[in-house]
Design an enzyme around this catalytic site. Structure first.
Site, short mmCIF file in Angstrom:
data_model
loop_
_atom_site.label_atom_id
_atom_site.label_comp_id
_atom_site.label_asym_id
_atom_site.label_seq_id
_atom_site.Cartn_x
_atom_site.Cartn_y
_atom_site.Cartn_z
N GLY A 12 0.81 -1.38 0.09
CA GLY A 12 0.06 0.01 0.18
C GLY A 12 0.65 1.21 0.16
O GLY A 12 0.23 2.40 0.41
N ARG A 65 -15.13 -15.41 -9.62
CA ARG A 65 -14.71 -14.21 -9.84
C ARG A 65 -16.08 -13.32 -9.79
O ARG A 65 -16.19 -12.06 -9.00
CB ARG A 65 -14.20 -13.74 -10.84
CG ARG A 65 -13.83 -12.34 -11.14
CD ARG A 65 -12.72 -12.16 -12.23
NE ARG A 65 -13.11 -12.39 -13.32
CZ ARG A 65 -12.44 -12.18 -14.92
NH1 ARG A 65 -11.28 -11.80 -14.56
NH2 ARG A 65 -12.91 -12.38 -15.69
N ARG A 89 -5.11 -8.26 -9.33
CA ARG A 89 -6.19 -9.30 -9.81
C ARG A 89 -6.69 -8.75 -11.17
O ARG A 89 -6.87 -7.71 -11.12
CB ARG A 89 -7.50 -9.51 -8.91
CG ARG A 89 -6.86 -10.23 -7.48
CD ARG A 89 -7.85 -11.08 -7.01
NE ARG A 89 -7.57 -11.75 -5.97
CZ ARG A 89 -7.00 -13.07 -6.13
NH1 ARG A 89 -6.96 -13.86 -6.99
NH2 ARG A 89 -6.31 -13.68 -5.15
N HIS A 107 1.01 1.19 -13.33
CA HIS A 107 1.63 -0.17 -13.55
C HIS A 107 3.25 0.06 -13.78
O HIS A 107 3.61 1.24 -14.20
CB HIS A 107 1.30 -0.81 -14.95
CG HIS A 107 2.03 -2.19 -15.38
ND1 HIS A 107 1.77 -3.26 -14.74
CD2 HIS A 107 3.10 -2.19 -16.16
CE1 HIS A 107 2.51 -4.17 -15.19
NE2 HIS A 107 3.37 -3.71 -16.09
C1 GAR Z 1 3.38 -0.94 -7.41
O1 GAR Z 1 4.85 -0.87 -7.91
C2 GAR Z 1 2.25 -0.91 -8.45
O2 GAR Z 1 2.88 -0.36 -9.46
C3 GAR Z 1 2.27 -2.37 -8.91
O3 GAR Z 1 2.27 -3.01 -7.43
C4 GAR Z 1 3.06 -2.31 -6.85
C5 GAR Z 1 2.14 -2.06 -5.29
O4 GAR Z 1 2.90 -1.51 -4.43
N1 GAR Z 1 1.11 -2.67 -9.70
C6 GAR Z 1 1.27 -3.77 -10.46
O5 GAR Z 1 2.41 -4.25 -10.85
C7 GAR Z 1 -0.09 -3.91 -11.35
N2 GAR Z 1 0.05 -4.93 -12.47
P1 GAR Z 1 2.27 -1.05 -3.03
O6 GAR Z 1 1.54 -2.10 -2.51
O7 GAR Z 1 3.58 -0.53 -2.30
O8 GAR Z 1 1.58 0.45 -3.40
#
Ligand code: GAR
Length: 202
Positions: A12, A65, A89, A107
């Site tokens: 998060g 889902r 997801r 992303h």
């Molecule tokens: C982030 O790097 C986000 O870009 C990535 O997950 C991480 C979450 O970090 N999202 C993806 O890979 C979506 N395909 P966080 O839980 O510390 O915010």
């Protein structure tokens, strides 16, 4: 005030950047709810500390889902914009359609390169010299929707997934709140694959 729902799966830190931008007044929105698909994750704790309603809708407790997403939908009444912040997801085409133009994702790569769940690993394996992050509206594909903002970072010879992801995260924490604020100001105009950023009102 624009109402946000933030969907997370883990740590998060992207959520935290949104909470912090709201506190700092650079993002004029409120988070109505934080939803996670896993129990006991740090994102729930961050929401709790910030005094934001938070619930876990544990995917593992649903047979399919459709039921899982129906439960999420129930909790999104009155929400203007749904923010995917490390939500790992894939949402169904029906769910995505429901929120067309009101569903954003971040992303950790410069899309359309390195879609999917292993963006950092894939970027390092490919040998790119520059990577980064992308905020985009979600469409029915995976990491394929119209791009709102991107930021680039250098990839160093001795980078590991951890060091690259940390460098990219710094940029994520800047561009995600910025993209949401552009939405709040009504400055994002979707034209097919393109998102035009309109001038600020004077
Ligand atoms: C982030 O790097 C986000 O870009 C990535 O997950 C991480 C979450 O970090 N999202 C993806 O890979 C979506 N395909 P966080 O839980 O510390 O915010």
């Amino acid at each position: 005030m624009i109402k946000l729902a933030v969907l997370c799966s883990g740590r998060g830190t992207d959520l935290q950047s949104i909470i912090d931008a709201i506190k700092a007044g650079t993002l004029q929105a409120e988070i109505s709810i934080v939803i996670t698909d896993k129990p006991n994750v740090k994102a729930l704790e961050r929401a709790e500390i910030a005094g934001i309603k938070n619930i876990c809708i544990d995917r593992k407790t649903f047979d399919n889902r459709a039921d899982f997403e129906a439960e999420i939908l129930k909790n999104l009444a009155g929400v203007d914009l749904v923010i995917l912040a490390g939500f790992m997801r894939i949402l169904s085409p029906e769910f995505v359609k429901h929120f067309t133009g009101r569903l954003m994702n971040i992303h950790p790569s410069l899309l359309p390169s390195f879609k999917g769940a292993h963006a950092h690993r894939d970027a390092l394996a490919y040998g790119v010299k520059v990577s980064g992050c992308t905020v985009h509206f979600v469409d029915e594909g995976t990491d394929s929707g119209p791009i709102i903002l991107q930021a680039a970072v250098e990839v160093k010879d001795d980078d590991t997934e951890e060091t690259l992801s940390a460098r990219i995260l710094e940029q994520e924490h800047i561009i995600y709140p910025k993209a949401i604020q552009l939405f709040v100001e009504g400055r994002l105009k979707i034209e097919g694959r393109h998102v035009k950023i309109l001038e600020a009102a004077k």
